[in-house]
Design a protein around this motif. Structure first.
Motif, PDB file in Angstrom:
ATOM      1  N   SER A  90       0.466  -1.283   0.145  1.00  0.00           N
ATOM      2  CA  SER A  90      -0.031  -0.086  -0.309  1.00  0.00           C
ATOM      3  C   SER A  90       1.254   1.662   0.097  1.00  0.00           C
ATOM      4  CB  SER A  90      -0.865   0.226   0.946  1.00  0.00           C
ATOM      5  OG  SER A  90      -1.907   1.234   1.084  1.00  0.00           O
ATOM      6  N   ASP A  91       1.833   1.265   0.998  1.00  0.00           N
ATOM      7  CA  ASP A  91       2.628   2.477   0.757  1.00  0.00           C
ATOM      8  C   ASP A  91       3.561   2.868  -0.393  1.00  0.00           C
ATOM      9  OD1 ASP A  91       1.770   3.091   3.835  1.00  0.00           O
ATOM     10  OD2 ASP A  91       3.996   1.703   4.470  1.00  0.00           O
ATOM     11  N   ALA A  92       3.942   1.421  -0.774  1.00  0.00           N
ATOM     12  CA  ALA A  92       4.693   1.409  -2.291  1.00  0.00           C
ATOM     13  C   ALA A  92       3.955   1.971  -3.526  1.00  0.00           C
ATOM     14  CB  ALA A  92       4.956  -0.171  -3.078  1.00  0.00           C
ATOM     15  N   LEU A  93       2.103   1.568  -3.464  1.00  0.00           N
ATOM     16  CA  LEU A  93       1.400   2.037  -3.976  1.00  0.00           C
ATOM     17  C   LEU A  93       1.212   3.062  -3.968  1.00  0.00           C
ATOM     18  CD1 LEU A  93      -1.256  -1.174  -4.989  1.00  0.00           C
ATOM     19  CD2 LEU A  93       0.685  -0.093  -6.654  1.00  0.00           C
ATOM     20  N   ASP A  94       1.133   4.263  -2.866  1.00  0.00           N
ATOM     21  CA  ASP A  94       1.741   6.112  -2.558  1.00  0.00           C
ATOM     22  C   ASP A  94       2.299   6.299  -3.107  1.00  0.00           C
ATOM     23  OD1 ASP A  94      -1.691   5.161  -1.935  1.00  0.00           O
ATOM     24  OD2 ASP A  94      -0.805   5.435   0.637  1.00  0.00           O
ATOM     25  N   THR A  95       3.296   5.755  -2.646  1.00  0.00           N
ATOM     26  CA  THR A  95       4.553   6.734  -3.515  1.00  0.00           C
ATOM     27  C   THR A  95       4.488   6.520  -5.244  1.00  0.00           C
ATOM     28  OG1 THR A  95       5.798   5.871  -1.774  1.00  0.00           O
ATOM     29  CG2 THR A  95       6.980   6.698  -3.308  1.00  0.00           C
ATOM     30  N   ALA A  96       4.514   5.929  -5.364  1.00  0.00           N
ATOM     31  CA  ALA A  96       3.970   5.837  -7.299  1.00  0.00           C
ATOM     32  C   ALA A  96       3.503   6.680  -7.684  1.00  0.00           C
ATOM     33  CB  ALA A  96       3.993   3.805  -7.045  1.00  0.00           C
ATOM     34  N   ARG A  97       1.774   6.334  -7.186  1.00  0.00           N
ATOM     35  CA  ARG A  97       1.139   7.311  -7.497  1.00  0.00           C
ATOM     36  C   ARG A  97       1.379   9.312  -7.258  1.00  0.00           C
ATOM     37  NH1 ARG A  97      -2.153  10.271  -4.031  1.00  0.00           N
ATOM     38  NH2 ARG A  97      -1.495   9.465  -2.105  1.00  0.00           N
ATOM     39  N   ARG A  98       2.349   8.518  -6.041  1.00  0.00           N
ATOM     40  CA  ARG A  98       2.383  10.275  -6.049  1.00  0.00           C
ATOM     41  C   ARG A  98       3.361  11.230  -7.050  1.00  0.00           C
ATOM     42  NH1 ARG A  98       1.914   8.947  -0.786  1.00  0.00           N
ATOM     43  NH2 ARG A  98       4.302   8.386  -0.573  1.00  0.00           N
ATOM     44  N   LEU A  99       4.579   9.805  -7.551  1.00  0.00           N
ATOM     45  CA  LEU A  99       5.745  10.409  -8.040  1.00  0.00           C
ATOM     46  C   LEU A  99       4.686  10.585  -9.680  1.00  0.00           C
ATOM     47  CD1 LEU A  99       8.277   7.516  -7.335  1.00  0.00           C
ATOM     48  CD2 LEU A  99       8.601  10.305  -6.928  1.00  0.00           C
ATOM     49  N   VAL A 100       4.314   9.631  -9.923  1.00  0.00           N
ATOM     50  CA  VAL A 100       3.019   9.685 -11.227  1.00  0.00           C
ATOM     51  C   VAL A 100       2.562  10.937 -11.679  1.00  0.00           C
ATOM     52  CG1 VAL A 100       1.530   8.874 -12.670  1.00  0.00           C
ATOM     53  CG2 VAL A 100       3.064   7.556 -11.707  1.00  0.00           C
ATOM     54  N   GLU A 101       2.000  11.360 -10.311  1.00  0.00           N
ATOM     55  CA  GLU A 101       0.891  12.735  -9.955  1.00  0.00           C
ATOM     56  C   GLU A 101       2.377  14.525 -10.407  1.00  0.00           C
ATOM     57  OE1 GLU A 101      -0.849  12.288  -7.242  1.00  0.00           O
ATOM     58  OE2 GLU A 101      -2.369  11.470  -7.671  1.00  0.00           O
ATOM     59  N   ALA A 102       3.607  13.808  -9.475  1.00  0.00           N
ATOM     60  CA  ALA A 102       4.684  14.749  -9.826  1.00  0.00           C
ATOM     61  C   ALA A 102       4.954  15.298 -10.860  1.00  0.00           C
ATOM     62  CB  ALA A 102       5.620  14.477  -8.349  1.00  0.00           C
ATOM     63  N   ASP A 103       4.970  14.068 -11.652  1.00  0.00           N
ATOM     64  CA  ASP A 103       5.988  14.122 -13.002  1.00  0.00           C
ATOM     65  C   ASP A 103       5.010  14.807 -13.476  1.00  0.00           C
ATOM     66  OD1 ASP A 103       7.996  13.400 -14.499  1.00  0.00           O
ATOM     67  OD2 ASP A 103       6.567  11.710 -15.726  1.00  0.00           O
ATOM     68  N   ARG A 104       3.320  15.031 -13.995  1.00  0.00           N
ATOM     69  CA  ARG A 104       2.699  14.924 -14.535  1.00  0.00           C
ATOM     70  C   ARG A 104       2.197  16.409 -13.947  1.00  0.00           C
ATOM     71  NH1 ARG A 104      -2.290  10.190 -15.288  1.00  0.00           N
ATOM     72  NH2 ARG A 104      -0.788   9.130 -16.582  1.00  0.00           N
ATOM     73  N   GLY A 105       3.149  17.078 -13.185  1.00  0.00           N
ATOM     74  CA  GLY A 105       2.654  18.530 -13.007  1.00  0.00           C
ATOM     75  C   GLY A 105       1.162  18.316 -11.928  1.00  0.00           C
ATOM     76  N   LEU A 106       1.259  17.410 -10.820  1.00  0.00           N
ATOM     77  CA  LEU A 106      -0.579  17.582 -10.597  1.00  0.00           C
ATOM     78  C   LEU A 106      -0.261  17.803  -9.085  1.00  0.00           C
ATOM     79  CD1 LEU A 106      -2.855  15.095 -11.701  1.00  0.00           C
ATOM     80  CD2 LEU A 106      -2.812  17.567 -12.465  1.00  0.00           C
ATOM     81  N   SER A 107      -0.586  18.898  -8.398  1.00  0.00           N
ATOM     82  CA  SER A 107      -0.315  19.352  -6.937  1.00  0.00           C
ATOM     83  C   SER A 107      -1.096  18.330  -6.497  1.00  0.00           C
ATOM     84  CB  SER A 107      -0.561  20.335  -6.336  1.00  0.00           C
ATOM     85  OG  SER A 107      -1.871  20.612  -6.789  1.00  0.00           O
ATOM     86  N   ASP A 108      -1.114  17.958  -4.740  1.00  0.00           N
ATOM     87  CA  ASP A 108      -1.979  17.044  -4.457  1.00  0.00           C
ATOM     88  C   ASP A 108      -2.865  17.715  -4.106  1.00  0.00           C
ATOM     89  OD1 ASP A 108       0.035  14.861  -3.053  1.00  0.00           O
ATOM     90  OD2 ASP A 108       0.355  15.891  -1.270  1.00  0.00           O
ATOM     91  N   GLU A 109      -3.358  19.399  -4.156  1.00  0.00           N
ATOM     92  CA  GLU A 109      -4.955  20.033  -4.197  1.00  0.00           C
ATOM     93  C   GLU A 109      -5.893  20.090  -5.310  1.00  0.00           C
ATOM     94  OE1 GLU A 109      -6.420  24.496  -4.608  1.00  0.00           O
ATOM     95  OE2 GLU A 109      -4.828  24.175  -3.153  1.00  0.00           O
TER      96      GLU A 109
END
Length: 115
Positions: A90-109
């Motif tokens: 679960s932690d690894a998937l969360d980290t992967a999701r955040r990396l993909v979102e950061a790569d796409r330039g998406l913020s948490d908000e």
């Protein structure tokens, strides 16, 4: 690793390939120590030592019938290890999701608004 660390005990027990093989054998049916030993090209003493490690890790039950000791896998003995691996996954998937979102330039908000 302590006795209060079921995941650590299970991992320690399962590091040895022969112990994993023993666990597979007794997962299907209850077997006597001699029957388990006959499946391997090692001494009965060596198999007995492996059985002891698996039993102390909570992965086997031992039942005595007369002079025979019968062993069966305890699936619930893997619960601590399963929970540990689920948490890691679960932690690894969360980290992967955040990396993909950061790569796409998406913020948490932005992700929270879209989700």
């Amino acid at each position: 690793m302590t006795e209060h660390d079921p995941a650590g005990q299970a991992l320690h027990a399962l590091v040895e390939p022969r112990r994993r093989a023993i666990l597979r054998l007794v997962a299907r049916e209850e077997l006597a120590a001699g029957e388990i030993a006959a499946a391997f090209e090692v001494s009965r003493t060596a198999v007995s030592q492996h059985l002891t490690v698996l039993k102390h890790a909570g992965l086997l039950t031992e039942r005595r019938v007369g002079t025979r000791r019968l062993y069966r896998a305890r699936p619930e003995g893997l619960a601590g290890l399963r929970a540990f691996l689920d948490e890691m996954w679960s932690d690894a998937l969360d980290t992967a999701r955040r990396l993909v979102e950061a790569d796409r330039g998406l913020s948490d908000e932005e992700v929270n608004r879209a989700g």
